[in-house]
Write an enzyme that holds these catalytic residues in place. Structure first.
Site, PDB file in Angstrom:
ATOM      1  N   GLU A  38       0.833  -1.219   0.000  1.00 51.11           N
ATOM      2  CA  GLU A  38       0.000   0.000   0.000  1.00 51.11           C
ATOM      3  C   GLU A  38       0.862   1.262   0.000  1.00 51.11           C
ATOM      4  OE1 GLU A  38      -2.623   1.718  -0.160  1.00 51.11           O
ATOM      5  OE2 GLU A  38      -4.391   0.465   0.114  1.00 51.11           O
ATOM      6  N   ARG A 131      -7.282   1.936  12.833  1.00 49.97           N
ATOM      7  CA  ARG A 131      -5.877   2.199  12.527  1.00 49.97           C
ATOM      8  C   ARG A 131      -5.787   3.180  11.370  1.00 49.97           C
ATOM      9  NH1 ARG A 131      -4.324   0.050   7.735  1.00 49.97           N
ATOM     10  NH2 ARG A 131      -5.457  -1.763   6.962  1.00 49.97           N
ATOM     11  N   ASN A 133      -4.841   4.363   7.814  1.00 49.87           N
ATOM     12  CA  ASN A 133      -4.700   3.675   6.516  1.00 49.87           C
ATOM     13  C   ASN A 133      -3.998   4.614   5.535  1.00 49.87           C
ATOM     14  OD1 ASN A 133      -5.186   1.212   5.137  1.00 49.87           O
ATOM     15  ND2 ASN A 133      -6.784   2.204   3.941  1.00 49.87           N
ATOM     16  N   GLU A 151     -11.605  -4.562   9.845  1.00 50.01           N
ATOM     17  CA  GLU A 151     -12.250  -4.923   8.574  1.00 50.01           C
ATOM     18  C   GLU A 151     -13.114  -6.183   8.662  1.00 50.01           C
ATOM     19  OE1 GLU A 151      -8.614  -4.897   6.628  1.00 50.01           O
ATOM     20  OE2 GLU A 151      -7.969  -6.696   7.661  1.00 50.01           O
ATOM     21  N   ASN A 183      -9.325   5.611   1.930  1.00 48.91           N
ATOM     22  CA  ASN A 183      -8.359   5.158   0.931  1.00 48.91           C
ATOM     23  C   ASN A 183      -7.892   6.270  -0.002  1.00 48.91           C
ATOM     24  OD1 ASN A 183      -7.015   2.648   0.840  1.00 48.91           O
ATOM     25  ND2 ASN A 183      -8.985   1.630   0.957  1.00 48.91           N
ATOM     26  N   ASP A 237      -9.924   1.324  -4.312  1.00 49.45           N
ATOM     27  CA  ASP A 237      -8.904   1.382  -3.252  1.00 49.45           C
ATOM     28  C   ASP A 237      -8.066   2.657  -3.415  1.00 49.45           C
ATOM     29  OD1 ASP A 237      -6.916   0.760  -1.362  1.00 49.45           O
ATOM     30  OD2 ASP A 237      -7.147  -1.363  -1.651  1.00 49.45           O
TER      31      ASP A 237
END
Ligand SMILES: *[C@@H]1O[C@H](CO)[C@@H](O)[C@H](O)[C@H]1NC(C)=O
Ligand SMILES: *[C@@H]1O[C@H](CO)[C@@H](O)[C@H](O)[C@H]1NC(C)=O
Ligand SMILES: *[C@@H]1O[C@H](CO)[C@@H](O)[C@H](O)[C@H]1NC(C)=O
Ligand SMILES: *[C@@H]1O[C@H](CO)[C@@H](O)[C@H](O)[C@H]1NC(C)=O
Length: 330
Positions: A38, A131, A133, A151, A183, A237
Site C-alpha cells: 500500500e 488504525r 490507513n 475490517e 483510501n 482502493d
C-alpha cells in the site's frame, strides 16, 4: 480541408506506431512480494519509490536507478503501517502512519530498522480497533490521512473511521467522520478539486478544494461503482491523477485499474492487472510516465495465486503523472 484531415490521420497513426506498447513488469521478486502492499509514494528528487506492507508490517524503498529494494521494520513497534511519506528537505526522515499514531521516523533507506523520532498525533483512541490507513500530501505539503475500523466488522453499518488533515504540531483537523475504509486521495489544484475514496461506499467523491487553506467543501459523488458495476465485484482502493486530470483507481478484487475522466465522469480506460487485489498506484520515473502499482496477497490466512502481493511498473501508457508532494511542516 480533406488533405489536412488526411495528414492528421497519418500523423495520429504514426504517433501510435511510435509509442510503446503497454508493458507491465514486476519490480519485486518472489520473496519480496507483500502481504498487503500500500501507500506508494514516488520521491522525484531521489528517484525512489517508497511503499509499505501494512500487514508485515514493513516499509520499503525501491531505487529506480539500481532496481534494488530495501526493507525495514520499525524498532520496538509492531503496529500496522498505513503509509510512508518523505519529509521535505530531509533525506532520512519520513511521516509514517503506525496504528493510531502519526509518527516521524528516521531511516537511511538501507538499514533493516527504522526508529521513531516523534509521535505527531494519536488519533481514534475512542475506537481501539481503528488504525491509520492511506495518506498523501496535498500540493502544499499538508498531510491528508484517514483511518478505518476492524475490517472483519461491518464497516458499512458502523463506519468508525475519519479523514484528517495535519500540518501543525500537535493537532489533526477532522475533515470527515463516518468513514468506512479511508483510501485513495488526489488533488487537481488547477480545477480546485480534491478527490477521495472511502472503499466501503464504492464511489469516488469530489470536493471543492482551496489550496491556500487546505479547506474542502461541497461534497459530491463523481462516479458510483454501485451503478457502473452493480454486481459488487470490486471495491475502489488507492487513487492517483495524471497531468490531464484523469483519475486512476486501483480495484480491490477487480484485477484492474480504472481510468476516469473527471469531466464526463466516465470510465475511459481499463488496465488489466495480473493480480486480483490491486491496492494503490503512483506515477514516477524521471519523466513521471511510469505507473507503479502495489497489490496484496491478503488475508495471509489463505493462499493467493502468484504474483499476488507483487509491485509492478507499467510503461507505455503515454501519459504523465503529477509530482507527488512531500510533507512540509507548517
Ligand atoms: C530476491 O531479491 C533479494 C534481494 O536482492 C535476494 O536476496 C533474494 O535472494 C531474491 N529472491 C529470489 C527468489 O530471487
Ligand atoms: C507502537 O506500538 C504500540 C502497540 O504495540 C502502540 O501502543 C504505540 O502507540 C505504537 N507507536 C509508537 C510510535 O511507538
Ligand atoms: C490542539 O489540541 C489540544 C489538545 O491536544 C487542544 O487543547 C488545543 O485546543 C488544540 N488546538 C487547536 C488549535 O485546535
Ligand atoms: C460550493 O458550492 C457553492 C454552490 O455551488 C458555491 O457558491 C461555492 O463557491 C462553493 N464553494 C467553494 C469553496 O468552491
Amino acid at each position: 480541408m480533406r488533405s489536412c484531415c488526411f495528414i492528421f490521420i497519418i500523423l495520429m497513426h504514426f504517433r501510435c506506431f511510435m509509442s510503446n506498447e503497454l508493458h507491465i513488469e514486476e519490480i519485486t521478486n518472489e520473496t519480496q512480494r507483500c502481504i498487503l502492499g500500500e501507500g506508494p509514494h514516488y520521491d522525484v528528487k531521489s528517484q525512489n519509490l517508497y511503499y509499505v506492507d501494512i500487514a508485515a508490517p514493513a516499509i520499503f524503498r525501491y531505487s529506480l536507478e539500481t532496481g534494488k529494494i530495501f526493507k525495514a521494520t520499525i524498532k520496538d513497534n509492531n503496529s500496522q503501517l498505513g503509509f510512508i511519506t518523505p519529509i521535505e528537505g530531509k533525506t532520512d526522515e519520513f511521516v509514517v502512519g503506525a496504528g493510531h499514531d502519526l509518527t516521524v521516523i528516521r531511516w537511511n533507506g538501507e538499514s533493516e530498522e527504522a526508529t521513531v523520532l516523534k509521535v505527531l498525533v494519536t488519533v481514534d483512541s475512542q475506537f481501539p480497533t481503528n488504525r491509520i490507513n492511506d495518506a498523501k500530501c496535498d500540493p502544499k505539503g499538508r498531510l491528508f490521512f484517514g483511518t478505518m475500523g476492524d475490517e472483519t466488522s461491518n464497516l458499512k453499518q458502523h463506519p468508525t473511521g475519519f479523514l484528517y488533515r495535519y500540518q501543525t504540531y500537535p493537532n489533526a483537523t477532522i475533515l470527515r467522520d463516518n468513514v468506512g475504509i479511508s483510501n485513495g486521495l488526489a488533488w487537481n489544484e488547477n480545477l480546485g478539486k480534491f478527490y477521495y475514496i472511502d472503499s466501503v461506499t464504492r464511489n469516488v467523491k469530489a470536493y471543492d478544494y482551496e489550496s491556500s487553506t487546505g479547506h474542502i467543501s461541497n461534497e459530491s459523488v463523481l462516479i458510483d461503482f454501485a451503478v457502473t458495476h452493480p454486481d459488487n465485484e470490486f471495491a475502489p482502493d488507492g487513487m492517483t491523477i495524471d497531468e490531464n486530470g484523469f483519475l486512476y483507481v486501483a480495484t480491490w478484487n477487480g484485477a484492474r485499474i480504472l481510468v476516469i475522466n473527471p469531466v464526463t465522469k466516465e470510465i475511459v480506460r481499463e488496465i488489466q492487472m495480473p493480480t486480483a487485489k490491486v491496492t494503490s498506484l503512483a506515477f514516477g520515473g524521471p519523466s513521471l510516465d511510469i505507473l507503479f502499482v502495489t497489490t496484496a496477497a491478503y488475508p495471509a490466512s489463505y493462499t493467493h495465486p502468484p504474483p499476488s502481493g507483487a509491485v509492478f511498473k507499467i510503461t507505455g501508457l503515454n501519459v504523465k503523472g503529477l509530482p507527488m508532494s512531500n510533507f512540509k511542516f507548517d
